[in-house]
Write a protein that holds these residues in place. Structure first.
Motif, PDB file in Angstrom:
ATOM      1  N   PHE A   1      -8.624  10.595  -7.734  1.00 46.08           N
ATOM      2  CA  PHE A   1      -8.323   9.809  -9.110  1.00 46.08           C
ATOM      3  C   PHE A   1      -6.800  10.049  -9.552  1.00 46.08           C
ATOM      4  O   PHE A   1      -6.371   9.225  -9.810  1.00 46.08           O
ATOM      5  N   VAL A   2      -6.298  10.938  -9.260  1.00 41.63           N
ATOM      6  CA  VAL A   2      -4.781  11.253  -9.522  1.00 41.63           C
ATOM      7  C   VAL A   2      -3.975  11.694  -8.513  1.00 41.63           C
ATOM      8  O   VAL A   2      -2.653  12.228  -8.648  1.00 41.63           O
ATOM      9  N   GLY A   3      -4.327  12.024  -7.369  1.00 42.62           N
ATOM     10  CA  GLY A   3      -3.623  12.600  -5.916  1.00 42.62           C
ATOM     11  C   GLY A   3      -3.342  14.055  -6.230  1.00 42.62           C
ATOM     12  O   GLY A   3      -4.132  14.895  -7.399  1.00 42.62           O
TER      13      GLY A   3
ATOM     14  N   THR B   1       0.836  -1.047  -0.002  1.00 44.94           N
ATOM     15  CA  THR B   1      -0.143  -0.087   0.046  1.00 44.94           C
ATOM     16  C   THR B   1       1.062   1.261  -0.123  1.00 44.94           C
ATOM     17  O   THR B   1       0.629   2.162  -0.552  1.00 44.94           O
ATOM     18  N   LEU B   2       2.118   1.318   0.816  1.00 43.05           N
ATOM     19  CA  LEU B   2       2.933   2.389   0.727  1.00 43.05           C
ATOM     20  C   LEU B   2       3.499   2.638  -0.368  1.00 43.05           C
ATOM     21  O   LEU B   2       3.434   3.834  -0.841  1.00 43.05           O
ATOM     22  N   GLN B   3       3.819   1.629  -1.377  1.00 39.96           N
ATOM     23  CA  GLN B   3       4.546   2.196  -2.726  1.00 39.96           C
ATOM     24  C   GLN B   3       3.325   2.721  -3.513  1.00 39.96           C
ATOM     25  O   GLN B   3       3.740   3.888  -4.061  1.00 39.96           O
ATOM     26  N   GLY B   4       2.198   2.490  -3.415  1.00 40.80           N
ATOM     27  CA  GLY B   4       1.242   3.048  -4.276  1.00 40.80           C
ATOM     28  C   GLY B   4       0.782   4.478  -3.803  1.00 40.80           C
ATOM     29  O   GLY B   4       0.676   5.281  -4.403  1.00 40.80           O
ATOM     30  N   LEU B   5       0.615   4.453  -2.571  1.00 41.47           N
ATOM     31  CA  LEU B   5       0.305   5.754  -1.767  1.00 41.47           C
ATOM     32  C   LEU B   5       1.362   6.806  -2.241  1.00 41.47           C
ATOM     33  O   LEU B   5       0.928   7.915  -2.423  1.00 41.47           O
ATOM     34  N   VAL B   6       2.611   6.533  -1.836  1.00 43.14           N
ATOM     35  CA  VAL B   6       3.683   7.406  -2.211  1.00 43.14           C
ATOM     36  C   VAL B   6       3.640   8.108  -3.572  1.00 43.14           C
ATOM     37  O   VAL B   6       3.696   9.415  -3.721  1.00 43.14           O
ATOM     38  N   PHE B   7       3.487   7.214  -4.571  1.00 39.59           N
ATOM     39  CA  PHE B   7       3.554   7.679  -5.773  1.00 39.59           C
ATOM     40  C   PHE B   7       2.481   8.472  -6.131  1.00 39.59           C
ATOM     41  O   PHE B   7       2.202   9.328  -6.895  1.00 39.59           O
ATOM     42  N   TRP B   8       1.046   8.245  -5.465  1.00 41.36           N
ATOM     43  CA  TRP B   8      -0.062   8.677  -5.846  1.00 41.36           C
ATOM     44  C   TRP B   8      -0.060  10.047  -5.260  1.00 41.36           C
ATOM     45  O   TRP B   8      -0.655  11.208  -5.718  1.00 41.36           O
ATOM     46  N   THR B   9       0.686  10.366  -3.896  1.00 42.11           N
ATOM     47  CA  THR B   9       0.434  11.365  -3.232  1.00 42.11           C
ATOM     48  C   THR B   9       1.566  12.733  -4.178  1.00 42.11           C
ATOM     49  O   THR B   9       1.517  13.917  -3.768  1.00 42.11           O
ATOM     50  N   MET B  10       2.296  12.132  -5.161  1.00 42.58           N
ATOM     51  CA  MET B  10       3.209  12.957  -6.006  1.00 42.58           C
ATOM     52  C   MET B  10       2.197  13.566  -7.167  1.00 42.58           C
ATOM     53  O   MET B  10       2.544  14.431  -7.970  1.00 42.58           O
ATOM     54  N   GLY B  11       0.970  13.208  -7.206  1.00 41.28           N
ATOM     55  CA  GLY B  11      -0.041  13.378  -8.519  1.00 41.28           C
ATOM     56  C   GLY B  11       0.321  12.669  -9.744  1.00 41.28           C
ATOM     57  O   GLY B  11       1.042  13.198 -10.559  1.00 41.28           O
TER      58      GLY B  11
END
Length: 356
Positions: free
Chosen positions: A276-278, A197-207
């Motif tokens: 949808f995109v952060g 979950t962390l990997q996807g969350l970090v990338f998502w928070t970058m937009g």
């Protein structure tokens, strides 16, 4: 008799000038629309896969005849990515324009005043802990959570700044406090998340546009299709509000209701975009200023102009994100922040002495 003739000629000159202004603004909107079509085609055409324009065109026209890999790249990756960038930019441009109007603040946007950060925390809460509004359908769990937190932060920002009668600078500082608060809460969600979950969350928070899909594109397009006509119905009221709250009240406008409905639209657009995109920074700040310079304060042109500029800027940012580093897709939020920060500083320096 001479005075009457002079008055008639003066009225005719004013009418001609007004018609010229309307024609110019309509042509500018058409030019922005044409630029968006070009940016969309550019975003769709360029990418790490290196497909030729003829291959792209043939795959669009006859997807069944194309190879499996090419069909997936065109229909499941490039086209949803390009459309999502356009729709998110349009949504954030429109939200930023309304936010600057109702708060009477040139530095207001969902990103700079904490609305996007609150939506990001709501979405992260749903992603990591599965907490959200009871009764929400599984497919809408994350967008509903993002919307609820975005609306909460927008109402909190508007309510407290009016209760404390803050100046523009105070409102900006309070918004910055909200940004840091929700950023800390999102970091806490990252700290307790498991590895996957962390990997996807970090990338998502970058937009990132990597979560773009046809269902998400359809939801955001449907929301814009409902909210844009609703906003345009209130365009003359929003234009009157730019003259000042007292002047708007003298015209018989229910300013409290106008602000509440605008905040509802802003929260929904920001919440869906973030879900949808952060968080994508500075589109809601840059677009209204460009639209205002091109089209003026008349919200019949300013609102659609800001939405079109937002779509254009994010489409170009999406194209740049895929071509900055060969073979790597940079998160689009990084690109918009790199462009937006200098623009933000230019607004501050241009308006020094006015923001107090």
């Amino acid at each position: 008799m001479t005075d009457i003739t002079e008055n008639i000629s003066s009225d005719s000159a004013i009418t001609r000038g007004y018609r010229r202004l309307m024609r110019r603004r309509c042509l500018l909107l058409l030019a922005l629309g044409a630029a968006i079509v070009g940016a969309l085609l550019l975003d769709f055409s360029l990418g790490p896969a290196g497909l030729s324009p003829s291959t792209l065109w043939q795959t669009l026209r006859h997807p069944a005849a194309a190879g499996g890999g090419v069909r997936v790249i065109v229909w499941d990756i490039r086209l949803p990515y390009a459309l999502m960038a356009l729709l998110v930019g349009t949504a954030l441009g429109m939200a930023g324009a309304e936010m600057q109007t109702i708060l009477n603040n040139p530095l207001a946007s969902p990103f700079t005043l904490g609305v996007s950060s609150a939506a990001a925390f709501g979405a992260a809460l749903a992603i990591v802990l599965g907490l959200g509004l009871p009764g929400s359908p599984a497919s809408a769990f994350i967008p509903v959570n993002a919307f609820v937190f975005a609306l909460f932060s927008a109402l909190l920002l508007d309510g407290l700044t009016r209760w404390a009668r803050m100046a523009v600078s105070g409102m900006v500082l309070f918004g910055i406090a909200l940004v840091f608060t929700f950023h800390a809460l999102v970091s806490m969600m990252q700290f307790v998340a498991d590895e996957d979950t962390l990997q996807g969350l970090v990338f998502w928070t970058m937009g990132s546009l990597s979560r773009a899909s046809w269902p998400n594109v359809a939801i955001l397009a449907g929301a814009l299709g409902l909210l844009f006509p609703w906003a345009m119905r209130a365009c003359w009221q929003l234009t009157a509000l730019r003259l000042g709250e007292d002047r708007a009240l003298s015209f018989g406008i229910d300013v409290r209701r106008l602000r509440l409905t605008s905040l509802l639209r802003i929260s929904l657009l920001a919440g869906l975009s973030v879900a949808f995109v952060g968080p994508v920074g500075f589109i809601g700040l840059v677009s209204p200023h460009i639209a205002r310079r091109l089209l003026g304060e008349d919200h019949r042109f300013y609102l659609p102009g800001s939405a079109l500029v937002g779509g254009l800027v994010l489409s170009l940012a999406s194209t740049a994100s895929k071509n900055l580093i060969p073979g790597v897709v940079v998160p689009v939020g990084i690109v918009t922040s790199l462009v937006g920060v200098p623009f933000f500083l230019s607004i501050l320096f241009r308006r020094r002495g006015q923001i107090s």
